[in-house]
Design a protein around this motif. Structure first.
Motif, PDB file in Angstrom:
ATOM      1  N   LYS A 178      49.650  84.431  39.067  1.00  0.00           N
ATOM      2  CA  LYS A 178      48.477  85.128  39.786  1.00  0.00           C
ATOM      3  C   LYS A 178      47.342  84.938  38.591  1.00  0.00           C
ATOM      4  O   LYS A 178      46.441  85.867  38.458  1.00  0.00           O
ATOM      5  CB  LYS A 178      48.385  86.194  40.270  1.00  0.00           C
ATOM      6  N   GLY A 179      47.160  83.829  37.648  1.00  0.00           N
ATOM      7  CA  GLY A 179      46.227  83.587  36.831  1.00  0.00           C
ATOM      8  C   GLY A 179      45.021  82.993  37.207  1.00  0.00           C
ATOM      9  O   GLY A 179      45.216  82.482  38.515  1.00  0.00           O
ATOM     10  N   ARG A 180      44.009  83.152  36.452  1.00  0.00           N
ATOM     11  CA  ARG A 180      42.758  82.700  36.826  1.00  0.00           C
ATOM     12  C   ARG A 180      42.031  81.895  35.738  1.00  0.00           C
ATOM     13  O   ARG A 180      42.467  82.194  34.711  1.00  0.00           O
ATOM     14  CB  ARG A 180      41.730  83.867  37.105  1.00  0.00           C
ATOM     15  N   ILE A 181      41.443  80.909  36.106  1.00  0.00           N
ATOM     16  CA  ILE A 181      41.045  79.970  35.207  1.00  0.00           C
ATOM     17  C   ILE A 181      39.551  79.247  35.648  1.00  0.00           C
ATOM     18  O   ILE A 181      39.470  79.055  36.803  1.00  0.00           O
ATOM     19  CB  ILE A 181      41.713  78.832  34.491  1.00  0.00           C
ATOM     20  N   ASN A 182      38.450  79.232  35.053  1.00  0.00           N
ATOM     21  CA  ASN A 182      37.279  78.665  35.323  1.00  0.00           C
ATOM     22  C   ASN A 182      37.537  77.148  35.756  1.00  0.00           C
ATOM     23  O   ASN A 182      38.259  76.385  35.155  1.00  0.00           O
ATOM     24  CB  ASN A 182      36.172  78.685  34.299  1.00  0.00           C
TER      25      ASN A 182
END
Length: 218
Positions: A189-193
């Motif tokens: 559940k990582g986020r990255i632009n």
């Protein structure tokens, strides 16, 4: 592990100095690779290429081309299906995972054992496929699995191969036999632009470095 947990999403790379990377597939949809490439905290990405004997990730060719256009070091992985003949799976993987396109060693995703197979039959099947991949690419593949799956089925079986362990928590995995692993996938559940969905994030452990997964072109 130093990590922030915001809404259950771990952003380890924001708070530590380990070498970080991503695993991605068609599930991430449209990816803005230029934006991803501008993220200096991400050193590599593994892209899903194939699954079983005939499934191909329909975004693979686009993703690998775009990732490399923006100077991201790329590797490719195959999702292993134990009941599918190993030679068919290798043939499928080789149609997509072409050596000239690879910066990182191939990875095999190992996370399913059919109830119809004995553990012995599963292990024999898996090792046959691992060795086929090793011969085809003339280097040992990286093996990916979960902590519990390793502990239940793989102890003592894959000691000669580099290992990425998935365990989605703030605690580093501990394998039952004490085997050392070089990489840890610590969240799904990582986020990255540049990516609108969750992404799988991983990082190197301790003294381990990118050199250990570099594809050796012969």
């Amino acid at each position: 592990m130093a990590a922030n947990a915001q809404d259950g999403i771990y952003q380890c790379e924001d708070t530590c100095r380990h070498i970080h990377g991503l695993d991605m597939s068609h599930y991430q949809g449209d990816i803005f690779w230029e934006t991803v490439g501008q993220n200096g905290k991400i050193a590599y990405v593994y892209l899903k290429a194939t699954e079983g004997g005939d499934r191909i990730d329909h975004r693979y060719e686009h993703n690998i081309r775009m990732a490399q256009d923006y100077n991201i070091r790329v590797g490719s992985y195959h999702f292993y299906r134990p009941l599918t003949p190993q030679d068919e799976q290798l043939r499928n993987f080789r149609t997509q995972c072409r050596p000239k396109d690879q910066d990182l060693i191939p990875m095999i995703d190992i996370e399913s054992k059919p109830s119809s197979m004995t553990t012995e039959a599963f292990c024999d099947s898996l090792m046959t496929f691992i060795r086929l991949v090793e011969r085809a690419y003339r280097q040992k593949p990286l093996l990916y699995t979960y902590t519990n799956f390793y502990n239940k089925y793989l102890q003592g079986l894959i000691d000669d191969y580099p290992l990425m362990i998935a365990q989605y928590s703030s605690s580093e995995p501990v394998l039952a036999d004490g085997k050392e692993y070089i990489m840890w996938q610590y969240t799904a559940k990582g986020r990255i632009n540049g990516v609108s969905t969750y992404v799988d994030k991983s990082r190197f452990m301790g003294r381990h470095t990118m050199r250990e997964i570099r594809f050796r072109h012969r």
